[in-house]
Design a protein around this motif. Structure first.
Motif, PDB file in Angstrom:
ATOM      1  N   VAL A 134       0.852  -1.192   0.000  1.00  0.00           N
ATOM      2  CA  VAL A 134       0.000   0.000   0.000  1.00  0.00           C
ATOM      3  C   VAL A 134       0.889   1.244   0.000  1.00  0.00           C
ATOM      4  CG1 VAL A 134      -1.789   1.296   1.204  1.00  0.00           C
ATOM      5  CG2 VAL A 134      -1.799  -1.209   1.299  1.00  0.00           C
ATOM      6  N   VAL A 135       0.728   2.072  -1.022  1.00  0.00           N
ATOM      7  CA  VAL A 135       1.454   3.336  -1.135  1.00  0.00           C
ATOM      8  C   VAL A 135       0.433   4.462  -1.157  1.00  0.00           C
ATOM      9  CG1 VAL A 135       3.080   4.708  -2.492  1.00  0.00           C
ATOM     10  CG2 VAL A 135       3.245   2.202  -2.499  1.00  0.00           C
ATOM     11  N   VAL A 136       0.693   5.519  -0.408  1.00  0.00           N
ATOM     12  CA  VAL A 136      -0.156   6.707  -0.423  1.00  0.00           C
ATOM     13  C   VAL A 136       0.705   7.887  -0.838  1.00  0.00           C
ATOM     14  CG1 VAL A 136      -1.526   8.319   0.957  1.00  0.00           C
ATOM     15  CG2 VAL A 136      -1.743   5.852   1.343  1.00  0.00           C
ATOM     16  N   GLY A 168       3.741  -6.636  -9.957  1.00  0.00           N
ATOM     17  CA  GLY A 168       2.586  -7.520  -9.999  1.00  0.00           C
ATOM     18  C   GLY A 168       1.775  -7.518  -8.726  1.00  0.00           C
ATOM     19  N   GLN A 169       1.954  -6.501  -7.872  1.00  0.00           N
ATOM     20  CA  GLN A 169       1.202  -6.426  -6.619  1.00  0.00           C
ATOM     21  C   GLN A 169       1.215  -4.991  -6.097  1.00  0.00           C
ATOM     22  OE1 GLN A 169       3.374  -8.935  -3.840  1.00  0.00           O
ATOM     23  NE2 GLN A 169       4.732  -7.275  -3.271  1.00  0.00           N
ATOM     24  N   GLY A 170       0.260  -4.691  -5.227  1.00  0.00           N
ATOM     25  CA  GLY A 170       0.228  -3.391  -4.569  1.00  0.00           C
ATOM     26  C   GLY A 170      -0.811  -2.447  -5.155  1.00  0.00           C
ATOM     27  N   VAL A 171      -1.076  -1.356  -4.412  1.00  0.00           N
ATOM     28  CA  VAL A 171      -2.007  -0.330  -4.854  1.00  0.00           C
ATOM     29  C   VAL A 171      -1.479   1.027  -4.425  1.00  0.00           C
ATOM     30  CG1 VAL A 171      -3.394  -0.459  -2.730  1.00  0.00           C
ATOM     31  CG2 VAL A 171      -4.436   0.409  -4.847  1.00  0.00           C
ATOM     32  N   LEU A 172      -1.701   2.024  -5.249  1.00  0.00           N
ATOM     33  CA  LEU A 172      -1.371   3.405  -4.924  1.00  0.00           C
ATOM     34  C   LEU A 172      -2.662   4.163  -4.672  1.00  0.00           C
ATOM     35  CD1 LEU A 172       0.300   6.036  -4.787  1.00  0.00           C
ATOM     36  CD2 LEU A 172       0.142   6.144  -7.299  1.00  0.00           C
ATOM     37  N   PRO A 227      -5.869   0.283 -13.080  1.00  0.00           N
ATOM     38  CA  PRO A 227      -6.142  -0.757 -12.064  1.00  0.00           C
ATOM     39  C   PRO A 227      -5.215  -0.687 -10.848  1.00  0.00           C
ATOM     40  CG  PRO A 227      -6.138  -1.700 -14.275  1.00  0.00           C
ATOM     41  CD  PRO A 227      -5.617  -0.318 -14.407  1.00  0.00           C
ATOM     42  N   TRP A 228      -4.083  -0.006 -10.977  1.00  0.00           N
ATOM     43  CA  TRP A 228      -3.113   0.040  -9.883  1.00  0.00           C
ATOM     44  C   TRP A 228      -3.260   1.283  -9.006  1.00  0.00           C
ATOM     45  CZ3 TRP A 228      -0.584  -4.420  -9.426  1.00  0.00           C
ATOM     46  CH2 TRP A 228      -0.505  -5.234 -10.561  1.00  0.00           C
ATOM     47  N   VAL A 229      -4.176   2.180  -9.378  1.00  0.00           N
ATOM     48  CA  VAL A 229      -4.264   3.469  -8.687  1.00  0.00           C
ATOM     49  C   VAL A 229      -5.685   3.770  -8.255  1.00  0.00           C
ATOM     50  CG1 VAL A 229      -3.807   5.949  -8.840  1.00  0.00           C
ATOM     51  CG2 VAL A 229      -2.342   4.341 -10.082  1.00  0.00           C
ATOM     52  N   ASP A 230      -5.834   4.155  -6.995  1.00  0.00           N
ATOM     53  CA  ASP A 230      -7.092   4.672  -6.466  1.00  0.00           C
ATOM     54  C   ASP A 230      -6.919   6.180  -6.346  1.00  0.00           C
ATOM     55  OD1 ASP A 230      -9.362   5.380  -5.093  1.00  0.00           O
ATOM     56  OD2 ASP A 230      -9.040   4.035  -3.391  1.00  0.00           O
TER      57      ASP A 230
END
Length: 445
Positions: A84-86, A105-109, A133-136
């Motif tokens: 998890v990156v913010v 291949g894993q994680g979310v920003l 898909p990798w960013v909120d």
């Protein structure tokens, strides 16, 4: 007349002295500027090679993060693999972080943005690069901040990202602070840690960009003092402060190469025992390791203790490679270990048919051609790039270098990506595979 000539001579000498002083200072200033420009060009070159984007990044001048901090950010995420990156403030950093997560291949920003205009630009770039898909991406106006602050709020209104933007955020491994804008209020970035502190994972890092500015430096120092973090400043173009949060037992986290699985596969008793047994049972000349990991140091020390030849490591250029070199020198292993920094380049010799063309990359051929005959190959890199066959070239790229009865070991047998590569090798090269050892596939060539 003689008096006038004497005074003229003194004045001439003084002017010459001033001229030399000005020239000397100008040359020194020119060298400083030249070195700074070179550092950014060098960082941008490495960053461009590391990124897997279809288009270009937005301009990296003005308010944007500099190439050197973006390169460091990309490498940190590739090797440390945060889940998890913010980030506070979207833009070029959003693309860089998301690209690193996709390659892992894993994680979310989770990207916090207050500007509709800049948020829309970032969203458009994410769509173009297929990184959505990798960013909120959370866009919302700044709102009143009533929490801890270095600014008393007597002379100006304190604002920060909206509380609704923080909903559901937890277990944050990396917080990158590059917003909101300084014009919001004095010490505008201060609320980032108070707002996220109870949402951090153990051993999380907080990166404060722009610490060449006194406000950002003061904020980082205050955070370190009041939130029990270690703090280190890096002399990048705009400065960077890196804070590491305390572990649950109150000790500060220390990134020790020999104790952390931060690179690729972590060292455990099963892998250590398998290495030691192999080294004792074989007469080894040269061992090759693709990638670097906490395994590297143990492998080198085991080879040295048994006087069992040399270890050659081929890995992508990175800060971690530099840190490993220092650790090798510290432990007196230079006579055993040779670290080779080699960039990835297009490599189309052979891949399974389903492999994405963009991911057909491997260490440059010139580097591999210079390798001596190999008795043992340990595959623990490069990092997976969101596709199963990233490490497939490890075998065909050195096939003509393998000595008689050489073995190739693929670490991480619990991974589906590893199993896919090993299955393809066995099929394409008619190899037998020993999977009896925990976390290791052993292939005899």
């Amino acid at each position: 007349m003689e008096n006038i000539e004497s005074q003229f001579q003194i004045l001439t000498e003084q002017l010459e002295s001033v001229r030399k002083e000005i020239m000397s200072k100008s040359i020194k200033d020119l060298i400083i500027v030249q070195n700074r420009i070179y550092s950014q060009v060098e960082a941008l070159t490495w960053l461009s090679q590391a990124l897997m984007l279809f288009g270009s990044l937005p301009p990296l001048r003005g308010w944007a993060a500099s190439p050197d901090v973006l390169l460091r950010l990309h490498e940190h995420i590739r090797f440390q693999k945060p889940k998890v990156v913010v980030e506070c403030g979207s833009g070029s950093s959003t693309l860089v972080i998301a690209d690193a997560l996709r390659q892992n291949g894993q994680g979310v920003l989770i990207s916090l943005e207050h500007s509709d205009k800049f948020g829309a630009q970032t969203r458009s770039l994410l769509d173009r690069e297929e990184l959505t898909p990798w960013v909120d991406l959370r866009i919302a106006d700044l709102e009143l901040w009533a929490g801890p602050h270095m600014n008393s709020g007597k002379d100006e209104v304190l604002r920060w990202y909206s509380a609704s933007s923080l909903v559901g955020i937890k277990d944050v491994d990396l917080l990158f602070v590059d917003g909101p804008p300084g014009k919001t209020c004095k010490y505008a970035r201060y609320p980032a840690l108070p707002a996220i502190a109870d949402r951090l994972a153990p051993n999380a890092q907080i990166w404060m960009d722009d610490t060449v500015r006194q406000e950002e430096t003061d904020i980082a120092k205050d955070w370190a003092e009041n939130y029990g973090c270690s703090l280190e400043f890096f002399s990048l173009e705009k400065g960077l402060g890196v804070l590491t949060s305390a572990l649950p037992n109150g000790e500060l986290a220390v990134d020790e190469l020999s104790k952390t699985p931060a690179f690729n596969v972590g060292l455990d008793d099963a892998i250590a025992s398998a290495f030691e047994a192999h080294i004792k049972s074989r007469s080894l000349g040269v061992t090759l390791q693709f990638g670097i990991s906490s395994v590297t140091l143990h492998l080198a020390e085991a080879l040295k203790s048994e006087n069992a030849g040399k270890l050659c490591c081929v890995a992508e250029p990175s800060e971690l490679l530099d840190e490993l070199q220092l650790e090798i020198q510290k432990r007196g292993l230079e006579s055993v270990v040779s670290l080779i920094s080699a960039p990835l380049e297009a490599w189309n010799y052979l891949y399974p048919d389903s492999t994405d063309l963009a991911l057909k990359r491997w260490f440059d051929a010139e580097t591999l051609e210079q390798l001596p005959p190999l008795d043992w190959v340990v595959v623990d890199g490069p990092d997976w790039q969101a596709k199963p066959y990233t490490r497939y070239p490890a075998l065909p790229s050195v096939l003509d270098k393998l000595a008689q009865n050489a073995e190739v070991w693929m670490l991480g047998s619990e991974s589906q990506q590893v199993r896919s590569v090993v299955n393809a090798w066995c099929s394409d090269y008619s190899l037998t595979c020993d999977s009896s050892s925990s976390r290791i596939f052993k292939l005899k060539v």
